[in-house]
Design an enzyme around this catalytic site. Structure first.
Site, PDB file in Angstrom:
ATOM      1  N   CYS A 101       0.861  -1.182   0.000  1.00  0.00           N
ATOM      2  CA  CYS A 101       0.000   0.000   0.000  1.00  0.00           C
ATOM      3  C   CYS A 101       0.896   1.230   0.000  1.00  0.00           C
ATOM      4  O   CYS A 101       1.885   1.283   0.738  1.00  0.00           O
ATOM      5  CB  CYS A 101      -0.873  -0.014   1.250  1.00  0.00           C
ATOM      6  SG  CYS A 101      -1.961   1.414   1.386  1.00  0.00           S
ATOM      7  N   HIS A 143      -9.189  -3.801  -1.458  1.00  0.00           N
ATOM      8  CA  HIS A 143      -8.136  -3.011  -0.805  1.00  0.00           C
ATOM      9  C   HIS A 143      -8.464  -1.515  -0.888  1.00  0.00           C
ATOM     10  O   HIS A 143      -8.431  -0.806   0.127  1.00  0.00           O
ATOM     11  CB  HIS A 143      -6.785  -3.307  -1.467  1.00  0.00           C
ATOM     12  CG  HIS A 143      -5.648  -2.502  -0.916  1.00  0.00           C
ATOM     13  ND1 HIS A 143      -4.602  -3.063  -0.222  1.00  0.00           N
ATOM     14  CD2 HIS A 143      -5.395  -1.159  -0.954  1.00  0.00           C
ATOM     15  CE1 HIS A 143      -3.770  -2.109   0.157  1.00  0.00           C
ATOM     16  NE2 HIS A 143      -4.221  -0.943  -0.288  1.00  0.00           N
ATOM     17  N   GLU A 144      -8.796  -1.051  -2.100  1.00  0.00           N
ATOM     18  CA  GLU A 144      -9.073   0.385  -2.265  1.00  0.00           C
ATOM     19  C   GLU A 144     -10.373   0.779  -1.555  1.00  0.00           C
ATOM     20  O   GLU A 144     -10.452   1.844  -0.931  1.00  0.00           O
ATOM     21  CB  GLU A 144      -9.148   0.759  -3.747  1.00  0.00           C
ATOM     22  CG  GLU A 144      -7.865   0.522  -4.527  1.00  0.00           C
ATOM     23  CD  GLU A 144      -6.617   1.061  -3.864  1.00  0.00           C
ATOM     24  OE1 GLU A 144      -6.700   2.079  -3.137  1.00  0.00           O
ATOM     25  OE2 GLU A 144      -5.541   0.460  -4.056  1.00  0.00           O
ATOM     26  N   HIS A 147     -10.048   1.508   2.081  1.00  0.00           N
ATOM     27  CA  HIS A 147      -9.526   2.843   2.419  1.00  0.00           C
ATOM     28  C   HIS A 147     -10.673   3.831   2.662  1.00  0.00           C
ATOM     29  O   HIS A 147     -10.545   4.743   3.475  1.00  0.00           O
ATOM     30  CB  HIS A 147      -8.656   3.388   1.279  1.00  0.00           C
ATOM     31  CG  HIS A 147      -7.247   2.884   1.284  1.00  0.00           C
ATOM     32  ND1 HIS A 147      -6.379   3.114   2.325  1.00  0.00           N
ATOM     33  CD2 HIS A 147      -6.535   2.181   0.372  1.00  0.00           C
ATOM     34  CE1 HIS A 147      -5.193   2.572   2.047  1.00  0.00           C
ATOM     35  NE2 HIS A 147      -5.262   1.995   0.865  1.00  0.00           N
TER      36      HIS A 147
HETATM   37 NI    NI Z   1      -3.639   1.061  -0.093  1.00  0.00          NI
END
Ligand code: NI
Length: 190
Positions: A101, A143-144, A147
């Site tokens: 990341c 993953h995104e 966030h």
């Molecule tokens: Ni990331």
């Protein structure tokens, strides 16, 4: 366009739920997305979420991985930008994979992710997206998307002995009999 400063783990902007965008096609969202893409590419990332550039809005950009050529929904540069995305997990099955990341620089971790998901969202041009994906594509999205909910990949890990510096990943994987392709994949995971 501009390259933006990337927030690193520990910054509060990475830990809170980002805000919904009331007008996804507003010019300021298009400008933000353009800057995010430039920042992502400059940092050699596969994806980037707005909180990572200190903007607490539900906006993400990524390059959907494909086995063969271009992703059908991505733009001519291979990038898909989504505003106010939503996700539905279509399988209880999870698979482990290496992730990195841009907000956790220099590190890699083994992260379990759902294998199959449906995601929706709207592009800054106002085009609705609704697709079902699996494998690495599903991993990158998750993953995104995390966030936007204030979650970094180490928080998804179940075995923190598999959180390591990227310079150690190859050594670690060799020890466990990984081949060159697997090592290259792990090292490329950002
Ligand atoms: Ni990331």
């Amino acid at each position: 366009m501009a390259i933006l400063k990337i927030a690193r783990m520990g910054n509060p902007v990475l830990l809170r739920r980002a805000e919904d965008v009331p007008h996804p096609t507003a010019p300021e969202i298009a400008a933000l997305v353009a800057d995010m893409i430039e920042t992502m590419d400059d940092a050699r990332g596969r994806g980037l979420a707005a909180p990572q550039v200190h903007v607490s809005k539900r906006v993400m950009v990524f390059r959907p991985p494909t086995d063969d050529g271009d992703d059908p929904e991505a733009d001519e540069d291979g990038v898909l930008a989504l505003v106010n995305p939503e996700v539905e997990y279509l399988s209880n099955e999870v698979v482990d994979g290496w992730e990195g990341c841009l907000s956790v620089p220099g590190m890699r971790g083994m992260v379990p992710r759902f294998t199959r998901i449906r995601y929706r969202g709207i592009t800054p041009a106002g085009r609705p997206i609704d697709r079902t994906v699996d494998g690495f594509h599903a991993r990158v999205f998750q993953h995104e998307f995390d966030h936007l909910d204030g979650i970094l990949y180490p928080q998804r890990m179940t075995d923190l002995s598999l959180l390591m510096f990227d310079t150690e990943v190859a050594k670690f994987m060799e020890e466990y009999g990984a081949d060159e392709d697997e090592i290259a994949e792990a090292e490329a995971a950002d």
